[in-house]
Design an enzyme around this catalytic site. Structure first.
Site, PDB file in Angstrom:
ATOM      1  N   CYS A 114       0.143  -1.293  -0.225  1.00  0.00           N
ATOM      2  CA  CYS A 114       0.074   0.301  -0.203  1.00  0.00           C
ATOM      3  C   CYS A 114       0.579   0.910  -0.293  1.00  0.00           C
ATOM      4  O   CYS A 114       0.764   2.551  -0.183  1.00  0.00           O
ATOM      5  CB  CYS A 114      -1.086   0.409   1.507  1.00  0.00           C
ATOM      6  SG  CYS A 114      -1.833  -1.466   1.544  1.00  0.00           S
ATOM      7  N   HIS A 250      -3.641   7.651   2.382  1.00  0.00           N
ATOM      8  CA  HIS A 250      -3.770   6.166   0.947  1.00  0.00           C
ATOM      9  C   HIS A 250      -5.388   6.006   2.017  1.00  0.00           C
ATOM     10  O   HIS A 250      -5.465   5.712   2.771  1.00  0.00           O
ATOM     11  CB  HIS A 250      -2.780   5.093   1.936  1.00  0.00           C
ATOM     12  CG  HIS A 250      -2.827   3.849   1.856  1.00  0.00           C
ATOM     13  ND1 HIS A 250      -3.800   3.010   0.855  1.00  0.00           N
ATOM     14  CD2 HIS A 250      -3.373   2.463   2.598  1.00  0.00           C
ATOM     15  CE1 HIS A 250      -3.786   2.037   0.408  1.00  0.00           C
ATOM     16  NE2 HIS A 250      -3.695   1.467   1.684  1.00  0.00           N
ATOM     17  N   ASN A 280     -10.174   0.090  -0.599  1.00  0.00           N
ATOM     18  CA  ASN A 280      -8.257  -0.080  -0.473  1.00  0.00           C
ATOM     19  C   ASN A 280      -7.765  -0.367  -1.650  1.00  0.00           C
ATOM     20  O   ASN A 280      -8.161  -2.146  -1.934  1.00  0.00           O
ATOM     21  CB  ASN A 280      -7.622  -1.241   0.425  1.00  0.00           C
ATOM     22  CG  ASN A 280      -6.419  -0.748   0.337  1.00  0.00           C
ATOM     23  OD1 ASN A 280      -5.247   0.022  -0.279  1.00  0.00           O
ATOM     24  ND2 ASN A 280      -5.948  -1.365   2.208  1.00  0.00           N
TER      25      ASN A 280
HETATM   26  N1  ACO Z   1     -17.962  -8.245   8.861  1.00  0.00           N
HETATM   27  C1  ACO Z   1     -18.455  -8.869  10.567  1.00  0.00           C
HETATM   28  N2  ACO Z   1     -18.256  -8.559  11.063  1.00  0.00           N
HETATM   29  C2  ACO Z   1     -16.424  -8.403  10.578  1.00  0.00           C
HETATM   30  C3  ACO Z   1     -16.317  -8.423   9.403  1.00  0.00           C
HETATM   31  C4  ACO Z   1     -16.945  -8.738   8.140  1.00  0.00           C
HETATM   32  N3  ACO Z   1     -16.929  -8.111   7.368  1.00  0.00           N
HETATM   33  N4  ACO Z   1     -14.976  -8.836  10.044  1.00  0.00           N
HETATM   34  C5  ACO Z   1     -14.308  -9.019  10.943  1.00  0.00           C
HETATM   35  N5  ACO Z   1     -16.148  -8.851  11.931  1.00  0.00           N
HETATM   36  C6  ACO Z   1     -15.652  -9.204  13.169  1.00  0.00           C
HETATM   37  C7  ACO Z   1     -14.690 -10.209  13.380  1.00  0.00           C
HETATM   38  O1  ACO Z   1     -14.891 -11.661  13.867  1.00  0.00           O
HETATM   39  C8  ACO Z   1     -14.866  -9.670  15.061  1.00  0.00           C
HETATM   40  O2  ACO Z   1     -15.974 -10.114  16.173  1.00  0.00           O
HETATM   41  P1  ACO Z   1     -15.785 -11.185  16.978  1.00  0.00           P
HETATM   42  O3  ACO Z   1     -15.092  -9.537  18.411  1.00  0.00           O
HETATM   43  O4  ACO Z   1     -16.455 -11.882  18.177  1.00  0.00           O
HETATM   44  O5  ACO Z   1     -14.047 -11.731  17.421  1.00  0.00           O
HETATM   45  C9  ACO Z   1     -15.564  -8.147  15.219  1.00  0.00           C
HETATM   46  O6  ACO Z   1     -15.926  -8.074  13.524  1.00  0.00           O
HETATM   47  C10 ACO Z   1     -14.546  -7.218  15.570  1.00  0.00           C
HETATM   48  O7  ACO Z   1     -13.556  -6.672  13.968  1.00  0.00           O
HETATM   49  P2  ACO Z   1     -12.691  -6.617  14.719  1.00  0.00           P
HETATM   50  O8  ACO Z   1     -10.963  -6.596  14.127  1.00  0.00           O
HETATM   51  O9  ACO Z   1     -12.162  -5.851  16.610  1.00  0.00           O
HETATM   52  O10 ACO Z   1     -12.941  -5.051  13.809  1.00  0.00           O
HETATM   53  P3  ACO Z   1     -12.127  -3.355  13.843  1.00  0.00           P
HETATM   54  O11 ACO Z   1     -12.470  -2.034  14.611  1.00  0.00           O
HETATM   55  O12 ACO Z   1     -10.890  -3.406  14.321  1.00  0.00           O
HETATM   56  O13 ACO Z   1     -11.821  -2.903  12.354  1.00  0.00           O
HETATM   57  C11 ACO Z   1     -10.740  -3.324  10.427  1.00  0.00           C
HETATM   58  C12 ACO Z   1     -12.076  -4.067  11.290  1.00  0.00           C
HETATM   59  C13 ACO Z   1     -11.923  -2.513   9.485  1.00  0.00           C
HETATM   60  C14 ACO Z   1     -10.126  -4.284   9.180  1.00  0.00           C
HETATM   61  C15 ACO Z   1      -9.537  -2.713  10.718  1.00  0.00           C
HETATM   62  O14 ACO Z   1      -9.347  -3.370  12.163  1.00  0.00           O
HETATM   63  C16 ACO Z   1      -8.848  -1.469   9.713  1.00  0.00           C
HETATM   64  O15 ACO Z   1      -9.124  -1.117   8.831  1.00  0.00           O
HETATM   65  N6  ACO Z   1      -7.399  -2.034  10.128  1.00  0.00           N
HETATM   66  C17 ACO Z   1      -6.471  -1.791   9.541  1.00  0.00           C
HETATM   67  C18 ACO Z   1      -6.363  -2.392   7.918  1.00  0.00           C
HETATM   68  C19 ACO Z   1      -5.359  -1.285   6.811  1.00  0.00           C
HETATM   69  O16 ACO Z   1      -5.762  -0.178   7.044  1.00  0.00           O
HETATM   70  N7  ACO Z   1      -4.932  -2.070   5.966  1.00  0.00           N
HETATM   71  C20 ACO Z   1      -4.091  -1.203   5.289  1.00  0.00           C
HETATM   72  C21 ACO Z   1      -2.638  -1.677   4.156  1.00  0.00           C
HETATM   73  S1  ACO Z   1      -3.294  -3.158   3.675  1.00  0.00           S
HETATM   74  C22 ACO Z   1      -2.104  -3.393   2.719  1.00  0.00           C
HETATM   75  O17 ACO Z   1      -1.259  -3.139   2.914  1.00  0.00           O
HETATM   76  C23 ACO Z   1      -2.710  -4.699   1.443  1.00  0.00           C
END
Ligand code: ACO
Length: 323
Positions: A114, A250, A280
């Protein structure tokens, strides 16, 4: 006099097929509401069967060349940032070179996931300043849909396909922050965090693999490191958040974008946000956002822009430029 790499043109391309969040409902255990509130994403584009990263890149490149009023023969180099090239080799950049009919100069890919476009801009800037090339086409292009595990709801809803491109050209500046062009770059990587965001396959492993991510961990690093690298790049030219017309971040997650803007004390109406429409798109996200920001009449000549990105590696960085 100081040489600067000045933006002459920008363009983008998005595949025709738009996939709203609702398309995932019923297929995996998710909802439109979860995806919107956790990531800010509402829809993304997916490439058609037979449409590859270099096809997206060529379309974005043509748009950027047209915007610059240049032809492929005017270019000295093409640098293409991607983690999803068509083939293991030759590079996607040389495929673009061929498609554009460019028979001189050189072309190569860079891979910093990214952060790829930040690394590519920084490389182009260094080549322009050293006199190795004067007109460089810098492209970010991805087909992340090809490396998504459709059963992993924590990753497959977050990514999209697309491409964006900039034409950079060397020009004389005064050496002050009032110059147009790239004013500062700041790059980092730390391989100790390779296991929080990676693809579990590759050429040497014998299968191409899927994106794997510890989202919470990546989120934590992103919020801390993006503001720090943006500040470091601004510091190099004696500027601060108060001088910034546009943050062009990004586009991974709206909450990361907001937290970074807040840390930089830049209000959200000075941030270009496209994540709702593109998801993304990894290395393509910054040039896509620059192109959309310009097309929307937001980014204007003379504006001070900070771009920043973080991705697998971890690799991250920022570029400060005056449009
Ligand atoms: N739909 C419903 N529920 C989901 C989904 C989904 N698509 N995905 C995960 N959940 C659930 C999880 O299983 C978890 O359930 P649990 O509490 O029962 O275990 C719950 O939702 C909460 O999950 P979290 O991971 O705590 O959610 P969070 O608020 O952290 O959001 C996210 C997740 C959107 C992925 C966030 O952490 C994020 O954006 N992280 C950074 C990603 C990023 O910036 N990537 C950039 C680089 S990518 C690259 O370089 C290729």
């Amino acid at each position: 006099m100081t040489k600067r790499a000045v933006v002459r043109g920008v363009g983008h391309y998005l595949p025709e097929r738009v996939v709203p969040n609702t398309e995932f409902e019923g297929k995996i255990d998710t909802t439109d509401e979860w995806i919107r509130t956790r990531s800010g994403i509402e829809r993304r584009h997916f490439a058609a069967e037979g449409e590859h990263t270099s096809d997206l890149a060529v379309a974005a490149a043509r748009a950027a060349l047209e915007d610059a009023g240049m032809e492929a023969g005017d270019l000295d180099a093409i640098i293409l940032a991607t983690s999803t090239p068509d083939l293991t080799f030759p590079s996607a950049a040389t495929m673009v070179q061929k498609a554009l009919g460019m028979t001189r100069g050189f072309a190569f890919d860079v891979q910093a996931v990214c952060a790829g476009f930040i690394y590519a801009m920084s490389t182009a800037n260094a080549m322009i300043l050293s006199g190795q090339a004067n007109r460089v086409l810098v492209i970010g292009a991805e087909t992340f849909s090809r490396i998504l595990d459709w059963e992993d709801r924590s990753t497959c809803v977050l990514f999209g396909d697309g491409a964006g491109a900039l034409v950079l050209e060397g020009a004389e500046g005064t050496g002050t922050a009032a110059d147009r062009g790239i004013l500062a770059t700041d790059l980092h990587s730390d391989g100790r965090f390779g296991d929080i965001l990676y693809v579990d396959g590759g050429v040497s492993k014998g299968h191409s693999g899927f994106v794997r991510m510890l989202g919470k961990e990546v989120f934590r690093h992103a919020v801390e490191k993006l503001a720090a690298t943006a500040h470091a790049a601004l510091d190099k030219v004696g500027l601060s958040g108060a001088d910034v017309d546009w943050i062009v971040p990004h586009q991974a997650n709206l909450r990361i974008i907001k937290a970074t803007a807040q840390r930089m004390q830049v209000p959200m109406d000075h941030v270009i946000v496209t994540v709702q429409d593109h998801g993304n798109t990894s290395a393509a996200s910054i040039p896509l956002a620059l192109s959309v920001g310009k097309a929307q009449g937001k980014i204007k000549p003379g504006d001070l822009i900070v771009t920043e990105a973080i991705g697998g590696g971890l690799a991250w960085g920022a570029v400060v430029l005056r449009w």
